[in-house]
Motif scaffolding. Structure first.
Motif, mmCIF file in Angstrom:
data_model
loop_
_atom_site.group_PDB
_atom_site.id
_atom_site.type_symbol
_atom_site.label_atom_id
_atom_site.label_comp_id
_atom_site.label_asym_id
_atom_site.label_seq_id
_atom_site.Cartn_x
_atom_site.Cartn_y
_atom_site.Cartn_z
ATOM 1 N N MET A 1 34.258 29.761 27.503
ATOM 2 C CA MET A 1 35.618 30.638 28.382
ATOM 3 C C MET A 1 33.858 31.450 29.205
ATOM 4 O O MET A 1 32.820 31.900 28.160
ATOM 5 C CB MET A 1 35.856 31.816 27.201
ATOM 6 C CG MET A 1 35.945 33.304 28.162
ATOM 7 S SD MET A 1 37.070 34.114 26.401
ATOM 8 C CE MET A 1 38.574 33.708 27.170
ATOM 9 N N ARG A 2 34.353 32.040 30.369
ATOM 10 C CA ARG A 2 33.154 33.087 31.259
ATOM 11 C C ARG A 2 33.503 34.027 31.771
ATOM 12 O O ARG A 2 34.665 33.011 32.125
ATOM 13 C CB ARG A 2 32.482 31.165 32.041
ATOM 14 C CG ARG A 2 32.188 30.175 31.818
ATOM 15 C CD ARG A 2 32.073 29.384 32.835
ATOM 16 N NE ARG A 2 31.136 29.533 33.933
ATOM 17 C CZ ARG A 2 30.413 29.148 34.793
ATOM 18 N NH1 ARG A 2 29.861 27.762 34.852
ATOM 19 N NH2 ARG A 2 30.198 29.900 35.891
ATOM 20 N N LEU A 3 33.088 34.890 31.318
ATOM 21 C CA LEU A 3 33.340 35.904 31.822
ATOM 22 C C LEU A 3 32.216 36.606 32.950
ATOM 23 O O LEU A 3 31.731 35.683 32.899
ATOM 24 C CB LEU A 3 32.889 37.030 31.411
ATOM 25 C CG LEU A 3 33.694 36.920 29.352
ATOM 26 C CD1 LEU A 3 33.549 37.274 28.649
ATOM 27 C CD2 LEU A 3 35.272 36.904 30.041
ATOM 28 N N VAL A 26 35.895 44.725 27.472
ATOM 29 C CA VAL A 26 35.868 43.096 27.647
ATOM 30 C C VAL A 26 36.971 42.994 27.148
ATOM 31 O O VAL A 26 36.989 42.174 27.926
ATOM 32 C CB VAL A 26 34.322 43.460 26.868
ATOM 33 C CG1 VAL A 26 35.013 43.634 25.703
ATOM 34 C CG2 VAL A 26 34.188 41.433 27.325
ATOM 35 N N ALA A 27 38.016 44.143 26.673
ATOM 36 C CA ALA A 27 39.375 43.359 25.664
ATOM 37 C C ALA A 27 39.710 42.718 27.051
ATOM 38 O O ALA A 27 40.835 42.009 27.312
ATOM 39 C CB ALA A 27 40.000 44.423 25.643
ATOM 40 N N ASP A 28 40.072 43.118 28.537
ATOM 41 C CA ASP A 28 40.520 43.294 29.717
ATOM 42 C C ASP A 28 40.295 41.572 30.466
ATOM 43 O O ASP A 28 40.276 41.453 30.786
ATOM 44 C CB ASP A 28 40.037 43.872 30.510
ATOM 45 C CG ASP A 28 41.404 45.611 29.389
ATOM 46 O OD1 ASP A 28 42.526 45.552 28.716
ATOM 47 O OD2 ASP A 28 41.069 46.680 30.539
ATOM 48 N N ALA A 29 38.746 41.135 30.252
ATOM 49 C CA ALA A 29 38.144 40.088 30.746
ATOM 50 C C ALA A 29 39.218 38.841 30.767
ATOM 51 O O ALA A 29 39.541 39.125 29.840
ATOM 52 C CB ALA A 29 36.728 40.009 30.757
ATOM 53 N N VAL A 30 39.349 38.382 31.625
ATOM 54 C CA VAL A 30 39.867 36.777 31.683
ATOM 55 C C VAL A 30 38.213 36.534 32.146
ATOM 56 O O VAL A 30 37.621 36.745 32.834
ATOM 57 C CB VAL A 30 40.700 36.900 33.081
ATOM 58 C CG1 VAL A 30 41.452 37.732 32.447
ATOM 59 C CG2 VAL A 30 39.896 37.032 34.214
ATOM 60 N N ASP A 31 38.446 34.664 32.042
ATOM 61 C CA ASP A 31 37.749 33.708 31.767
ATOM 62 C C ASP A 31 38.201 33.097 33.555
ATOM 63 O O ASP A 31 38.884 32.556 33.922
ATOM 64 C CB ASP A 31 38.529 32.003 31.159
ATOM 65 C CG ASP A 31 37.708 31.488 31.168
ATOM 66 O OD1 ASP A 31 36.367 31.202 31.624
ATOM 67 O OD2 ASP A 31 37.912 30.203 30.391
ATOM 68 N N VAL A 32 36.986 33.033 34.234
ATOM 69 C CA VAL A 32 36.785 33.188 35.131
ATOM 70 C C VAL A 32 36.453 31.930 35.632
ATOM 71 O O VAL A 32 36.302 31.398 36.702
ATOM 72 C CB VAL A 32 35.501 33.395 36.247
ATOM 73 C CG1 VAL A 32 35.721 35.196 35.950
ATOM 74 C CG2 VAL A 32 33.697 34.374 34.901
ATOM 75 N N GLY A 33 36.084 31.089 34.779
ATOM 76 C CA GLY A 33 35.889 29.475 35.002
ATOM 77 C C GLY A 33 34.689 28.869 35.572
ATOM 78 O O GLY A 33 34.187 29.650 35.757
ATOM 79 N N GLY A 63 40.868 40.681 22.174
ATOM 80 C CA GLY A 63 39.668 39.641 23.423
ATOM 81 C C GLY A 63 38.729 38.609 23.679
ATOM 82 O O GLY A 63 38.077 38.730 22.412
ATOM 83 N N PRO A 64 38.365 38.846 24.191
ATOM 84 C CA PRO A 64 36.704 37.842 24.845
ATOM 85 C C PRO A 64 35.596 39.190 23.636
ATOM 86 O O PRO A 64 35.921 39.920 23.538
ATOM 87 C CB PRO A 64 36.493 37.887 25.925
ATOM 88 C CG PRO A 64 37.893 38.533 26.759
ATOM 89 C CD PRO A 64 39.198 39.139 25.867
#
Length: 98
Positions: A1-3, A26-33, A63-64
């Motif tokens: 996973m990349r943030l 950080v719990a709201d962060a999504v994987d930006v790929g 989360g992440p």
């Protein structure tokens, strides 16, 4: 996973890319790929973030969770006084230990 992370230009807060906007959690962060570089360039050009960069993370129960200790500290907030910063208002950041 990349943030994708950086700092808010107005407040200086640590912020995380949350799929279309920035969040202090950080719990709201999504994987930006693979799209991370394009998002970072666009957001920095729009002057919404200072110094955006990509970090590695793993999925956690809330989360992440950043893999590097530096990023875990940035996500958790100040380490000197736990009554200040994001951890004073948000208990989600305490779901994992630095």
């Amino acid at each position: 996973m990349r943030l994708l992370t950086g700092n808010d230009l107005v407040t200086g807060d640590v912020i995380w890319w949350a799929d279309g906007d920035w969040s202090r959690l950080v719990a709201d962060a999504v994987d930006v790929g693979e799209g991370a570089d394009a998002i970072a360039k666009r957001e920095e050009a729009a002057r919404r973030v200072n110094g955006p960069y990509i970090i590695d993370a793993e999925a956690g129960p809330h989360g992440p969770v950043p893999l590097h200790i530096k990023e875990r500290i940035r996500a958790a907030g100040p380490t000197v006084r736990r009554d200040l910063g994001i951890q004073a208002a948000e208990t989600a950041s305490e779901s994992w230990v630095i």
